[in-house]
Design an enzyme around this catalytic site. Structure first.
Site, mmCIF file in Angstrom:
data_model
loop_
_atom_site.group_PDB
_atom_site.id
_atom_site.type_symbol
_atom_site.label_atom_id
_atom_site.label_comp_id
_atom_site.label_asym_id
_atom_site.label_seq_id
_atom_site.Cartn_x
_atom_site.Cartn_y
_atom_site.Cartn_z
ATOM 1 N N CYS A 186 -3.574 -1.498 7.720
ATOM 2 C CA CYS A 186 -3.417 -0.641 8.898
ATOM 3 C C CYS A 186 -2.566 0.598 8.665
ATOM 4 O O CYS A 186 -2.716 1.578 9.402
ATOM 5 C CB CYS A 186 -2.869 -1.440 10.080
ATOM 6 S SG CYS A 186 -1.304 -2.267 9.772
ATOM 7 N N MET A 187 -1.678 0.619 7.682
ATOM 8 C CA MET A 187 -0.789 1.780 7.576
ATOM 9 C C MET A 187 -0.478 2.195 6.145
ATOM 10 O O MET A 187 0.384 3.036 5.922
ATOM 11 C CB MET A 187 0.514 1.509 8.311
ATOM 12 C CG MET A 187 1.317 0.367 7.718
ATOM 13 S SD MET A 187 2.841 0.084 8.619
ATOM 14 C CE MET A 187 2.191 -0.448 10.172
#
Length: 795
Positions: free
Chosen positions: A170-171
């Protein structure tokens, strides 16, 4: 309960308002006499870091309310945080360790039996197949102490870098974007910049649904300051877009062209800050330093007209966005997974940073490039403790000889103990996971802590067999798609049953106190890690194996603080005793006990690293006294940030004649991650109970689809069937599906693409080419589907 979504969101807003101290709460919750005590903590969900108080009565958590002193949420909570305690006592809680038997069924066993079984198996596999045969897959949902301990166990104890966590999904692109641009991960400023901004550039983030409390801050800022401009760059007209002054619609994956067009317009029209760039940044193609003139030449094809044709984003909107961004007294950007989950996620991050650096919209109140996180402790846990295959604590590369030697010394292990070669990134790790009979799969076992990869990985069909064939140990609080594939299930304690520290998007560390005892025989992940270490003969490495969870947490925290005390991530002043007193937590760097924490980095007078002698000596950094701003982690030791010349590159997969639609995925306000917890909170489980296919009216008409029809959505990798929702406003040709649904037929991750960014290795969840067909008219879809039986099959 049968709520329409509109009514639900209205109810959710009411709940958020009710959770604010000073505003009416249900009397039975608010009244002090209704509970025995309120215990300070942090919310379990989205990564905003909302401060909470847990109401305890008769030894059980019975209520929650917002912490009015918290700088993140000022007492407000979204409905998920407000009702989180309700999932703690759901009858599905895993209450005892279990081992799968020869007949395929799980049998409850004692903790000693389960842990002996796990460690004996790990020892055998490591001895037979090598040190990297056993992997760890963690989570941004673990506390910092837990993530640090597992990282230490594997890298210092097992001598393996096969350590990953779901923040890779996700990041990772945001991490690589920050590090490549500024030399160090995580934002420059704080949430407080929202209220100081005059222009908000929101891209790749449906803030209203994914970070609702922050969206509330944005809305209030806009309402009280109508002159504030809000620009939203998204292919979908989301609820966030509805408050925008300017919408930049573009096809998924084409926003790099939009950003480059904005940059070209800013340069061509002298809207850039020449002095700021000269003093604080360098333009580079990654190899050589370039001039503004050379950057203009590089951008010559990104004319407004050409980019409109490529992206479907109106040229006039791009021009206006560039002018507002550059001319505003203070521009803040906010983004999340829409920018990160891409094969060019790092480049997209770089280009947003470019906009800020070229216009000098950085290192000032309200001027800030700010990446939001999607899990409660992805920042403090996985990112900051370096629990990824290529990192060590302090977000330093495992390949760095000096830092590796430093960590070995702190951990008391022999020099050369830590492997300098990074392990496998998440997708490669799961691809390499398999049984002993499969010689092509070098990883034979995996310990999964508090996450659900059997539902959350993209292109799921490819990875299920490996999880099924390998020796899989899963720590969690409920049965999930991943426990269905496990050999051993270990019942984990909930955050309010064990305590610990969560970081959040704005570098703030907050302590959650243990409020109640765990249900059944559930244990903290930290205890489980320490018990495995003890049985593996590594008790000296991880001595915090006692039953007092808060004492063990503090020991792990102090161990971690010692390693990073002279880094720009220092938490030296954030002792447990201090964090217990601090109602709002503390933002690093915090070099000493008397330091208040840091709201803004890289600015003299605000960032303590300018005067931190230990930091300067350790990393050979000098500061020019004439400069107010210094990006001191610059690899070239010039204190400058990089403005990267990034060309346009689209998605790994774009629509064609066979698969004519873009599919993008995301979250909804009611549900979180794979619905493991939120689908067990009765008040919200039915409010948004299943996945659906969002489709533009024109596309629906062409396909003969009406609202509610059952529709098959298929990519080259898999297919799902779900009801259609016809939604106007979004670009024709773009479809959307939320991904929280656990029902096999609606798990959209079977359809998603697992192509990865070549720098961050983050997969492209957000873009896939798909086709659709109507399967039938409307059908009743179960109000909710959750995995309740640990012996149920993955199907």
């Amino acid at each position: 309960m049968n709520l329409t979504r509109r009514n639900f969101i209205k109810a959710a807003m009411a709940t958020a308002a009710a959770a604010s101290v000073g505003v009416t709460l249900p009397k039975e919750v608010e009244a002090a006499e209704a509970v025995d005590k309120w215990v300070k903590g942090t919310c379990r969900f989205c990564g905003t870091g909302c401060g909470v108080y847990v109401g305890v009565k008769g030894g059980k958590a019975v209520a929650m309310k917002g912490n009015p002193d918290a700088k993140t949420n000022f007492g407000f909570l979204c409905v998920k945080g407000f009702l989180a305690y309700k999932c703690m006592y759901h009858p599905d809680r895993l209450k005892a360790p279990m081992i799968r038997q020869k007949d395929g069924k799980f049998k409850e066993v004692s903790w000693d039996t389960a842990l002996d079984y796990v460690t004996d198996k790990f020892k055998y596999l490591r001895q037979t197949y090598g040190k990297d045969a056993v992997a760890y897959y963690g989570s941004g949902q673990c506390t910092t102490e837990e993530t640090y301990t597992f990282n230490k166990l594997f890298k210092g104890g097992f001598r393996s870098n096969m350590v990953e966590g779901n923040p890779r999904l996700c990041m990772a692109s945001a991490v690589a974007g920050y590090i490549s641009t500024y030399g160090s991960d995580e934002p420059v400023g704080s949430y407080a910049d929202i209220e100081k901004s005059k222009c908000l550039f929101i891209t790749g983030s449906n803030t209203s649904e994914c970070h609702p409390v922050l969206f509330r801050r944005i809305m209030r800022h806009k309402l009280t300051n109508p002159d504030v401009k809000i620009i939203v760059c998204e292919p979908r007209k989301t609820s966030t877009t509805k408050i925008a002054d300017l919408w930049l619609p573009c096809d998924p994956g084409t926003d790099l062209a939009v950003f480059n067009a904005m940059i070209k317009y800013i340069l061509d029209n002298d809207l850039y800050d020449e002095k700021f760039v000269a003093q604080n940044a360098r333009i580079t193609n990654g190899k050589e330093v370039k001039t503004i003139a050379e950057y203009k030449e590089f951008l010559k094809d990104f004319t407004l007209e050409k980019v409109e044709k490529l992206t479907r984003c109106p040229a006039e909107n791009i021009k206006k966005a560039a002018e507002w961004f550059a001319n505003s007294p203070a521009t803040m950007s906010l983004w999340c997974m829409g920018l990160n989950q891409r094969v060019k996620g790092v480049w997209a991050n770089n280009l947003v940073h470019n906009l800020h650096l070229l216009t000098g919209q950085i290192c000032r109140p309200g001027a800030e490039p700010f990446s939001l996180t999607g899990q409660p402790n992805a920042c403090g846990g996985v990112r900051e403790t370096g629990a990824l295959s290529h990192l060590l604590p302090g977000t330093k590369p495992v390949a760095n000889d000096g830092w590796r030697a430093h960590v070995e010394k702190c951990w008391g292990v022999e020099p050369g103990t830590i492997d300098p070669k990074p392990g496998f990134h998440t997708m490669k790790m799961f691809d390499a996971l398999g049984g002993e009979a499969d010689a092509s799969k070098p990883i034979k076992a995996m310990l999964v802590s508090t996450t659900n990869p059997a539902q959350s990985l993209p292109n799921l069909h490819k990875y299920i067999k490996g999880m099924q064939d390998s020796f899989l140990v899963v720590l969690d609080i409920f049965p999930t798609r991943t426990t269905q594939l496990a050999d051993v299930i270990l019942p984990a304690a909930f955050i309010y049953e064990k305590g610990g520290i969560y970081g959040c998007s704005e570098r703030r560390s907050q302590l959650t106190e243990k409020a109640v005892e765990p249900v059944g025989q559930a244990k903290p992940d930290l205890w489980i890690a320490a018990q495995i270490a003890k049985r593996m003969g590594m008790e000296k490495l991880i001595p915090w194996n006692g039953n007092d969870s808060m004492k063990a947490n503090e020991m792990a925290w102090d161990d971690y603080r010692e390693i990073i005390k002279d880094t720009d991530h220092t938490l030296a002043g954030a002792t447990y005793s201090r964090l217990k007193k601090e109602k709002a937590g503390l933002q690093w760097p915090i070099p000493s006990l008397d330091h208040p924490g840091t709201e803004r980095r890289y600015v003299r007078g605000s960032d303590p690293m300018f005067n931190h002698e230990g930091f300067k000596a350790k990393f050979g950094i000098t500061f020019d006294p004439a400069r107010k701003i210094n990006f001191y982690n610059d690899a070239k030791k010039e204190g400058k940030a990089n403005i990267f010349m990034r060309p346009f590159a689209g998605a790994a997969e774009v629509p064609d004649a066979d698969y004519p639609f873009y599919l993008t995925t995301g979250r909804v306000i009611e549900q979180w991650h794979t619905g493991t917890m939120t689908m067990r909170i009765p008040e919200i489980a039915r409010a948004h109970s299943h996945a659906y296919l969002e489709i533009h009216p024109e596309d629906a008409k062409k396909a003969g689809i009406t609202s509610g029809d059952m529709v098959e959505v298929a990519s080259k990798r898999g297919k799902c069937v779900m009801p259609a929702h016809i939604v106007s406003g979004t670009l024709p040709g773009v479809l959307f599906v939320p991904w929280h649904d656990q029902a096999f037929v609606r798990m959209i991750n079977f359809v998603c693409n697992d192509a990865v960014d070549d720098t961050s290795f983050e997969p492209e969840f957000k873009i896939a080419a798909v086709k659709i067909k109507k399967v039938s008219g409307p059908k009743n879809v179960a109000e909710k589907f959750i995995i309740r039986d640990v012996n149920s099959k993955f199907s």
